[in-house]
Design an enzyme around this catalytic site. Structure first.
Site, PDB file in Angstrom:
ATOM      1  N   ASP A  67       4.033 -27.797  -1.570  1.00 20.53           N
ATOM      2  CA  ASP A  67       3.432 -27.769  -0.231  1.00 20.53           C
ATOM      3  C   ASP A  67       2.739 -26.424   0.001  1.00 20.53           C
ATOM      4  OD1 ASP A  67       5.730 -26.238  -0.145  1.00 20.53           O
ATOM      5  OD2 ASP A  67       6.740 -27.416   1.378  1.00 20.53           O
ATOM      6  N   ASN A 136      17.145 -28.735   8.951  1.00 14.78           N
ATOM      7  CA  ASN A 136      17.074 -30.067   9.574  1.00 14.78           C
ATOM      8  C   ASN A 136      16.938 -31.174   8.530  1.00 14.78           C
ATOM      9  OD1 ASN A 136      14.478 -29.698   8.696  1.00 14.78           O
ATOM     10  ND2 ASN A 136      13.496 -29.891  10.691  1.00 14.78           N
ATOM     11  N   HIS A 138      14.785 -31.260   6.015  1.00 13.04           N
ATOM     12  CA  HIS A 138      13.441 -31.518   5.461  1.00 13.04           C
ATOM     13  C   HIS A 138      13.383 -31.117   3.995  1.00 13.04           C
ATOM     14  CE1 HIS A 138      12.227 -27.248   6.745  1.00 13.04           C
ATOM     15  NE2 HIS A 138      11.756 -27.299   5.519  1.00 13.04           N
ATOM     16  N   GLU A 143       9.158 -33.380   7.388  1.00 11.29           N
ATOM     17  CA  GLU A 143      10.064 -33.160   8.517  1.00 11.29           C
ATOM     18  C   GLU A 143      10.753 -34.468   8.916  1.00 11.29           C
ATOM     19  OE1 GLU A 143      10.782 -30.268   9.495  1.00 11.29           O
ATOM     20  OE2 GLU A 143       9.085 -29.005  10.049  1.00 11.29           O
TER      21      GLU A 143
END
Ligand code: GLP
Length: 244
Positions: A67, A136, A138, A143
Site C-alpha cells: 500500500d 482495528n 486492518h 479498513e
C-alpha cells in the site's frame, strides 16, 4: 491458520525473518509482498542481518509493496516508498527495477490500480506476503468494512489509523487516502505471514482468533487461507484464551 506464540519479541522477529530467508534460499526467484509499520522495522533489520550472515542473494527476487499514501512526494519521510528505500532496498542492496510500488501519483487512480493488479499477475503472484495488523484489525490499508473480494483500490483511512500512524509525520498531517492491495488480492498470495508484537495489538489478535470473515475486522478474512501463519510475541498474545 497456524499461530506461533514466541517467548519474546526478539524471537518472534527472528522466526519471521528466518521464514523469509529460507524461502529466498530455496526459491531465489521469489516474489515477496512487503508491509510497513513500526512492527516491521526490527524485522527488516533482522532480515538484513541474517541475509548478510548467510550471504543470501536477493538478485532474482521481486518485491511488491502492499500500500501507499496518496498525495505525498516520494522522498517525504512518511511515505512508504521512503520507508522501504531506507529499511529494505538499501540494506539488501536491491535495484529499483526489483520492486513495484502502488502508482499513487497518477490522476487515473482506478486505471493504475488495475494495472498494479495486472503486474502482480504477470509476476506470477506473490509467493510470500508479509503483513502487520492495525489496532482495528486492518491489513494493508483495508479498513473495517472492506470486502473479502476487494482488489487494489483507492481507500479512505479511518481517524483511528491516521492517529496511530501520525508519529511518522512531523506535522501529524497524515494523508486521508491511500492505494492498497485489496483483501482478494492479498488472499491470492501463496503464503501469508503476519507479525504482531506489543500490547496495543492484543485486542485485535484476540478478535482475529475468535471471529471468521467478519467485515469489522478485515484480518479475519485471512483465516480461510490455506497457508496463513500468525507470529506473536507474548504481549500481542496476552489476551488469547487458549482452551486446551
Ligand atoms: C499501517 C500499514 C499496515 C500496518 C499497520 C500497523 O496502517 N498500512 O500495513 O500493518 O500500519 O502498523 P504498526 O506496525 O506501526 O502498528
Amino acid at each position: 491458520m497456524r499461530i506461533i506464540i514466541s517467548d519474546s519479541t526478539r524471537e518472534a522477529i527472528s522466526i519471521v525473518a528466518t521464514q523469509v530467508i529460507d524461502r529466498i534460499i530455496s526459491h531465489p526467484c521469489s516474489v515477496i509482498g512487503l508491509a510497513t509499520g513500526k512492527t516491521m522495522e526490527p524485522l527488516y533489520e533482522e532480515w538484513a542481518r541474517q541475509a548478510q550472515e548467510q550471504n543470501v542473494s536477493h538478485e532474482k527476487c521481486f518485491f511488491f509493496m502492499l500500500d501507499e499514501y496518496i498525495g505525498l512526494p516520494e522522498n517525504q519521510p512518511g511515505s512508504f516508498r521512503h520507508y522501504i528505500n531506507k529499511r529494505v532496498m538499501q540494506p539488501l542492496g536491491l535495484h529499483s527495477d526489483q520492486i513495484a510500488f502502488p502508482p499513487v501519483h497518477s490522476h487515473l487512480i482506478d486505471e493504475v490500480a488495475r494495472h498494479y493488479e495486472q503486474s502482480l499477475k504477470e509476476a506470477g503472484g506473490v509467493d510470500l506476503q508479509l503483513l502487520g495488523i492495525g489496532r482495528n484489525g486492518h491489513i494493508g490499508f483495508n479498513e473495517p468494512g472492506s470486502l473479502k473480494s476487494s482488489r487494489t483500490r483507492l481507500v479512505e483511512l479511518t481517524a483511528e489509523t491516521r492517529k496511530a500512524n501520525s508519529s511518522d509525520f512531523t506535522d501529524a498531517n497524515v494523508p486521508a487516502q491511500a492505494l492498497s492491495m485489496g483483501i482478494g488480492t492479498i488472499l491470492e498470495s501463496k503464503q501469508i505471514v503476519m507479525l504482531a508484537t506489543g500490547k496495543a495489538k492484543a485486542d485485535a489478535i484476540k478478535y482475529l482468533l475468535n471471529h471468521h470473515d467478519d467485515p469489522s475486522c478485515p484480518a479475519t478474512y485471512l483465516k480461510g487461507h490455506p497457508n496463513f501463519v500468525v507470529v506473536l510475541d507474548p504481549d500481542a498474545a496476552s489476551k488469547i484464551n487458549l482452551k486446551i
